[in-house]
Design a protein around this motif. Structure first.
Motif, short mmCIF file in Angstrom:
data_model
loop_
_atom_site.label_atom_id
_atom_site.label_comp_id
_atom_site.label_asym_id
_atom_site.label_seq_id
_atom_site.Cartn_x
_atom_site.Cartn_y
_atom_site.Cartn_z
N VAL A 86 1.14 -4.85 42.24
CA VAL A 86 0.48 -5.69 43.25
C VAL A 86 0.98 -5.26 44.62
CG1 VAL A 86 0.15 -8.05 44.05
CG2 VAL A 86 0.34 -7.59 41.60
N LEU A 103 -0.79 -13.36 44.92
CA LEU A 103 -1.46 -12.57 43.88
C LEU A 103 -0.66 -12.59 42.57
CD1 LEU A 103 -2.64 -9.52 46.01
CD2 LEU A 103 -4.10 -11.21 44.89
N GLU A 106 -1.30 -15.92 41.00
CA GLU A 106 -2.67 -15.95 40.48
C GLU A 106 -2.74 -15.21 39.14
OE1 GLU A 106 -6.32 -13.66 42.16
OE2 GLU A 106 -6.06 -15.49 43.35
N SER A 107 -2.10 -14.06 39.06
CA SER A 107 -2.14 -13.28 37.82
C SER A 107 -1.33 -13.96 36.72
CB SER A 107 -1.64 -11.86 38.05
OG SER A 107 -0.27 -11.85 38.36
N VAL A 110 -3.63 -16.44 34.85
CA VAL A 110 -4.80 -15.92 34.14
C VAL A 110 -4.43 -15.81 32.67
CG1 VAL A 110 -6.32 -13.92 33.86
CG2 VAL A 110 -5.63 -14.66 36.13
#
Length: 120
Positions: A86, A103, A106-107, A110
């Motif tokens: 990232v 980020l 966020e990952s 998931v």
């Protein structure tokens, strides 16, 4: 989400929601580049400012804990990166670090099988 299109205030609110979940966060009415944190204190509303994109001491612990690297990427640009691949670049090094952190979060949220396929 494309964090590069968000304002500093919006990113500060997202960071506050993740880093300071006990507080309510909104874009600061006094400085649009930060967040205003509020909480109930003895029946009254208390507030304080949170400026992670302008004060390194508010974002450095996150950078250290999550091993986010920051290096120059030109004369006026900085690149923040994480070992998972990232990366983010920006003129404000703290904003680049904040985007990488968002980020990563966020990952992490998931699901492993996010494509919807039923292959095990």
């Amino acid at each position: 989400m494309d964090y590069t299109k968000l304002s500093d205030g919006q990113i500060s609110v997202l960071l506050a929601n993740l880093l300071k979940p006990k507080y309510e966060a909104e874009i600061s009415p006094h400085h649009s580049g930060g967040a205003q944190l509020s909480w109930d204190w003895c029946g009254t509303k208390a507030t304080t400012g949170f400026f992670p994109l302008h004060k390194a001491e508010e974002l450095f612990p996150v950078m250290k804990k999550h091993r986010i690297r920051l290096v120059p990427s030109g004369k006026t640009v900085w690149m923040a990166s994480h070992e998972l691949g990232v990366t983010a670049t920006h003129r404000n090094p703290l904003r680049a670090v904040a985007i990488v952190y968002l980020l990563l979060q966020e990952s992490a949220n998931v699901p492993a099988n996010s494509t919807g396929s039923d292959i095990l």
